[in-house]
Enzyme design. Structure first.
Site, mmCIF file in Angstrom:
data_model
loop_
_atom_site.group_PDB
_atom_site.id
_atom_site.type_symbol
_atom_site.label_atom_id
_atom_site.label_comp_id
_atom_site.label_asym_id
_atom_site.label_seq_id
_atom_site.Cartn_x
_atom_site.Cartn_y
_atom_site.Cartn_z
ATOM 1 N N HIS A 169 58.580 -37.520 -22.617
ATOM 2 C CA HIS A 169 58.203 -36.458 -21.649
ATOM 3 C C HIS A 169 57.078 -36.934 -20.727
ATOM 4 C CE1 HIS A 169 60.407 -33.732 -24.426
ATOM 5 N NE2 HIS A 169 59.818 -34.482 -25.348
ATOM 6 N N SER A 290 50.836 -50.748 4.726
ATOM 7 C CA SER A 290 51.040 -49.583 5.571
ATOM 8 C C SER A 290 50.509 -49.894 6.960
ATOM 9 C CB SER A 290 50.289 -48.392 4.976
ATOM 10 O OG SER A 290 50.013 -47.437 5.980
ATOM 11 N N LYS A 296 46.512 -49.826 1.724
ATOM 12 C CA LYS A 296 47.755 -49.673 0.963
ATOM 13 C C LYS A 296 48.454 -50.981 0.624
ATOM 14 C CE LYS A 296 49.589 -46.444 -0.184
ATOM 15 N NZ LYS A 296 50.419 -45.422 0.485
ATOM 16 N N GLU A 303 60.940 -49.470 -5.105
ATOM 17 C CA GLU A 303 61.325 -48.216 -4.435
ATOM 18 C C GLU A 303 62.686 -48.345 -3.778
ATOM 19 O OE1 GLU A 303 57.714 -45.996 -2.484
ATOM 20 O OE2 GLU A 303 57.384 -48.147 -2.377
#
Ligand code: ARG
Length: 468
Positions: A169, A290, A296, A303
């Site tokens: 979980h 970024s 970043k 991804e």
């Protein structure tokens, strides 16, 4: 229609290999709409291999003379080189890879070229091409899977003793070794490869000889062609051979599972590289920045892999839907099998390649992993198991530990940080030896059985995997 007009039309339709029964040109848009050459040209090598084997068989059974077979062989070899050098002029008017190559052959060698299509059809030809191509791609995919597996083994060996929290979980559950976690990914890939290898058996059946749908009147030798092309055997039923694409669907289904596994793995890498987890670092060369936020560093590779899973799932549905209402035998619908199949292979190979390159270079942050495992009472089950060892029934032990955890939350300390006296408030059976099981190392080392997380098991599993 005057005789003259009729003649002109005949001239125009002469460019089509099937133009004989037609009296006017194909509509220009329809020609482009129905053509597949823009995407099926990538089957050129397999189309030529199929034709080479077919011609050899035709010669063997006396349908081509030695000279004709020689001319075809030479002509096809030259066309292969021309294509590989990027010099081939593909023609939409010639519709697909088969007719482009056949027309080119006839242009080069004349009459013999026109005999190549004896005893076959584009229907058995395309089914053969795709199977030859897919068989090769499956082998390629399997070796990329293996490369990724090697990377996982290397990392698992390095991290056999590294402890991190295991989650259920997404809440801290029990301490595990990172090596064990990595081997979970290894195991999924074992099954993925098995699925592909099983699918390969059904891909490796030869449609050639089915011709358009019913077989052919010529005395062909299908077993010989199959042997030349490395197929297991010729297909048993000509209608089935030209019409079904279940092998492509099955392959794509196997691909969706691989992508699903890679996607779940990606999700973990994305989480682990975040500042909140901070368990691992991906080398800069596998990340991007970024354009607006200078700080970043984004885990783009995982991804994208996660994102690309969607298109492969989509291709599976495309192929299933393509097939579901087709009457026997071949229908033009089947031309739509190629783009989803090609994209499935390209996507899968790209994702596997990126992962096989990246995984051995994942930088692990063992201190952060350890710190996280210390939070969240990850050894609570170990304390319960300890109490069971002291003759408490498991349910009572569960209750005792629950109270100790509540106390830990209140006083902001882990179970291992409590004093013996504090622990004894919850059960007087607790002795000083409890601290051996409350440590992270004690917890993982105790799970020392087949499939358990103990470092010793991780090493055993790695050795077994390497032996295979
Ligand atoms: N381009 C076609 C395909 O991809 C080749 C077979 C065409 N056969 C036919 N009878 N039109 O399926």
């Amino acid at each position: 229609m005057s005789h003259n007009t009729n003649e002109t039309m005949k001239d125009q339709t002469d460019s089509k290999l099937w133009g004989g029964r037609f009296s006017e040109n194909t509509d220009a848009f329809v020609e482009a709409f129905t053509a597949s050459i823009n995407f099926d040209k990538r089957l050129y090598k397999h189309d030529i291999a199929g034709s080479q084997a077919h011609a050899k068989m035709l010669q063997k059974v006396g349908l081509l003379s030695t000279e004709e077979a020689q001319a075809i062989k030479k002509g096809l070899n030259e066309i292969l080189i021309e294509i590989e050098q990027g010099k081939m002029q593909w023609s939409i008017a010639l519709e697909d890879i088969h007719m482009n190559i056949e027309a080119k052959l006839t242009e080069r060698i004349g009459l013999a070229g026109k005999k190549l299509h004896t005893g076959r059809s584009r229907n058995d030809q395309i089914a053969t091409d795709i199977r030859l191509w897919l068989r090769e791609q499956i082998d390629h995919i399997c070796s990329e899977i293996q490369r990724l597996q090697q990377g996982l083994l290397i990392l698992a060996e390095q991290e056999a003793e590294t402890i991190l929290p295991g989650f259920t979980h997404l809440q801290v559950a029990q301490p595990i070794t990172f090596g064990h976690h990595l081997l979970a990914w290894y195991e999924m890939l074992v099954r993925d490869k098995e699925r592909l290898q099983d699918c390969r058996k059904r891909v490796n059946i030869m449609p050639l000889g089915a011709a358009a749908l019913a077989g052919t009147t010529y005395p062909i030798d299908r077993a010989y062609t199959a042997e030349l092309l490395g197929f297991e055997r010729p297909a048993n039923n000509s209608l089935d051979a030209v019409s079904d694409r279940d092998f492509a669907i099955e392959f794509t289904a196997a691909a969706t599972l691989i992508m699903t596994h890679l996607s779940r793995f990606s999700e973990e890498l994305v989480l682990w590289t975040s500042a909140q987890f901070n368990f691992i670092n991906l080398p800069d060369r596998f990340c991007t920045g970024s354009s607006i936020m200078p700080q970043k560093k984004n885990p783009d590779v995982p991804e994208l892999v996660r994102g690309k899973t969607g298109r492969v799932n989509g291709h599976l549905i495309s192929l299933l839907t393509l097939m579901k209402a087709q009457p026997l035998a071949y229908n033009k619908d089947n031309q739509e099998d190629k783009e989803p199949l090609f994209d499935t292979v390209d996507t899968l190979l790209g994702c596997l390649r990126a992962y096989a390159d990246m995984v051995p270079h994942i930088e692990v942050k063992p201190d952060n992993m350890r710190r996280a495992a210390m939070q969240g009472f990850s050894t609570a089950t170990d304390l319960a198991d300890y109490l069971v060892g002291k003759q408490l029934p498991f349910r009572d032990a569960h209750e005792v530990v629950g109270k100790a955890v509540a106390y830990g939350v209140e006083t902001s300390q882990d179970l291992s940080e409590m004093s013996l006296e504090e622990l004894q408030q919850f059960s007087d059976t607790i002795r000083a030896d409890v601290f051996e099981v409350l440590t992270l190392e004690g917890s993982v080392a105790a799970r020392n059985h087949l499939g358990g997380t103990a470092p010793e098991q991780v090493r055993t599993q790695i050795a077994a995997a390497r032996n295979q």
